[in-house]
Enzyme design. Structure first.
Site, PDB file in Angstrom:
ATOM      1  N   HIS A 118       0.808  -1.218   0.000  1.00  0.00           N
ATOM      2  CA  HIS A 118       0.000   0.000   0.000  1.00  0.00           C
ATOM      3  C   HIS A 118       0.842   1.270   0.000  1.00  0.00           C
ATOM      4  CE1 HIS A 118       0.352  -0.137   4.542  1.00  0.00           C
ATOM      5  NE2 HIS A 118       0.432   1.169   4.360  1.00  0.00           N
ATOM      6  N   ASP A 165       0.188  -7.673   1.635  1.00  0.00           N
ATOM      7  CA  ASP A 165       0.575  -6.259   1.623  1.00  0.00           C
ATOM      8  C   ASP A 165       2.093  -6.096   1.607  1.00  0.00           C
ATOM      9  OD1 ASP A 165       0.195  -3.559   1.472  1.00  0.00           O
ATOM     10  OD2 ASP A 165      -0.336  -3.274   3.577  1.00  0.00           O
ATOM     11  N   SER A 195       4.653   2.491   7.840  1.00  0.00           N
ATOM     12  CA  SER A 195       4.267   1.345   7.027  1.00  0.00           C
ATOM     13  C   SER A 195       5.421   0.867   6.151  1.00  0.00           C
ATOM     14  CB  SER A 195       3.085   1.712   6.128  1.00  0.00           C
ATOM     15  OG  SER A 195       1.918   1.892   6.882  1.00  0.00           O
TER      16      SER A 195
END
Length: 455
Positions: free
Chosen positions: A86, A116, A189
């Site tokens: 992402h 992911d 992230s």
């Protein structure tokens, strides 16, 4: 034995200094649609007319460039970098900033949205500092961990905490997260979660927060999942997961009791379309208890173990069928090849139609299928089973989720075509000393097992 509580390290500074050069900040850029034209209407001659003529159209209509920030880490001296999918999804430019301040453009090697994870590559012209993956299975709840990344765009940052929980699942099929209270915020992230040996045991992916900021509940995808994905992305540019070809659900304690199982473990097969499992002889109602020598605790275990197995591998699968254990050899297919295909729902076979009449049992009011009911429900001409026409809201059936319109197709792992079939199965369960009976129901074509109390 006394339980010992160990003091935190005197400092994380030596560890942070050693691993920081391998952590990177990631900036992505993409063209996105600009806001639609319009905005305030300014009367001709207004003193603000010149202002909006000069500035009102900027960024309106057409496309404009949008930037996003994230984190990552180098896993090899030749420039492979791991991050979250992402972080880079939709980007047409990916810039890597190293701890030294050097910046390089990265190319995308491959992505896996299901976990992911994304793999990038830079050409540095020199060996890069990198870190190794550790074994996330050895991480214990309470172990110290360190998270690194680029929180809220503030640049390189270190936070420390402990492993709060293991084997967390969020929304993905292959989820296996480590939960940590080390501070993770937006921008972290794709960054690494380190153990105290400086090994990566997780990739920081998500937080649980009502505010959007860290409240001490962060999730890192376990390294033992990530390494397998990264190896496939590096070799093929895509994932190649094994495929068994079954629909499954967990074995709950009441289902286990209804099947005469001593332990509520394994994956209960609810449907077997055309594929490897059917070819090997696996049937609906079987319980898969081991795969390739590994015990299966629940449906999630089976899904992950199959995905990790090589495509085309022949693996032994131990099942329980009507209380007996047997081993079947299954040649695994490739999941990615099957996902684009429809997943057909098999129809159970059975006897012919009978005159409809009602039966009240187990808090249910039932009718046997006949041609009229099949036509009304849009079912195939050979569909069999018992239609639920009413559910007593004080019954176990209501609590377990049975509703009007559900179709019971099996009871006690035997097909039911007549109302007397179900009544007989219930009496057999009582005679065997069981407290519940296993039912296979279909709702809108989807199968599901559940166990109802018979007393």
């Amino acid at each position: 034995m006394p339980v010992l509580a160990f003091a935190p390290p005197e400092s994380f500074a030596d560890l942070a200094e050693r691993i920081s050069p391998s952590v990177v900040n990631i900036t992505t850029s993409a063209l996105v649609a600009g806001p639609s034209r319009g905005g305030p209407i300014v009367p001709e001659g207004s003193p603000f007319e010149d202002f909006f003529n000069d500035f009102g159209d900027r960024g309106q209509g057409g496309q404009q460039r949008s930037e996003a920030l994230g984190s990552g880490f180098v896993i090899s001296e030749d420039g492979y970098i791991v991050t979250n999918n992402h972080v880079i999804e939709g980007a047409d430019e990916i810039t890597i900033e190293f701890f030294s301040g050097e910046k390089l453009t990265a190319v995308l090697v491959g992505t896996d949205p299901k976990t992911d994870i994304a793999l990038l590559k830079v050409e540095a012209g020199k060996p890069l500092p990198f870190v190794a993956f550790g074994d996330s299975d050895t991480a214990r709840v309470g172990d110290w961990v360190v998270a690194m990344g680029n929180p809220l765009g503030q640049g390189f940052s270190v936070s420390a905490g402990i492993v709060s929980a293991r084997n967390r699942e969020l929304t993905g099929t292959y989820d296996d997260y480590l939960q940590t209270d080390a501070a993770i915020n937006r921008g972290n992230s794709g960054g690494p979660l380190f153990n105290m040996a400086g090994e990566v045991i997780g990739v920081n992916t998500a937080i649980l927060s009502p505010t959007g900021g860290s409240i001490g509940i962060g999730f890192s995808m376990a390294s033992n999942v990530v390494t397998k994905v990264v190896d496939q992305l590096k070799e093929y540019g895509e994932t190649r997961r094994g495929w068994l070809g079954v629909r499954i659900q967990d074995v709950t304690p009441d289902i286990a009791e209804s099947m005469g199982m001593e332990v509520a473990a394994g994956a209960l097969v609810i449907d077997v379309p055309e594929g490897p499992a059917r070819a090997a002889g696996i049937r609906s109602g079987d319980v898969i208890v081991t795969l390739d020598g590994t015990a299966i605790g629940n449906g999630g275990d089976l899904t992950r173990k199959v995905a990790e197995a090589p495509v085309g591998a022949v693996v032994p699968v131990v099942i329980l069928r009507e209380g007996e254990s047997m081993t079947l050899q299954v040649t695994l297919g490739r999941r990615e090849d099957e996902e684009a295909k429809a997943f057909p729902v098999s129809q159970p076979g059975g006897g012919g139609a009978v005159e409809p009449r009602e039966l009240e049992i187990l808090g249910l009011t039932l009718q046997a299928l006949d041609s009229e009911l099949r036509g009304r429900l849009g079912l195939a001409a050979d569909a069999t089973g018992l239609l639920v026409t009413r559910v007593d809201q004080s019954s176990d059936a209501w609590t377990k989720g049975l509703r009007e319109g559900d179709l019971i197709v099996e009871a006690g792992q035997q097909g039911v075509t007549r109302l007397s079939d179900l009544r007989d199965r219930v009496e057999e369960a009582k005679a065997a000393g069981r407290r519940s009976i296993l039912l296979l129901i279909r709702r809108d074509g989807d199968p599901r097992f559940l166990a109802l109390a018979v007393n």
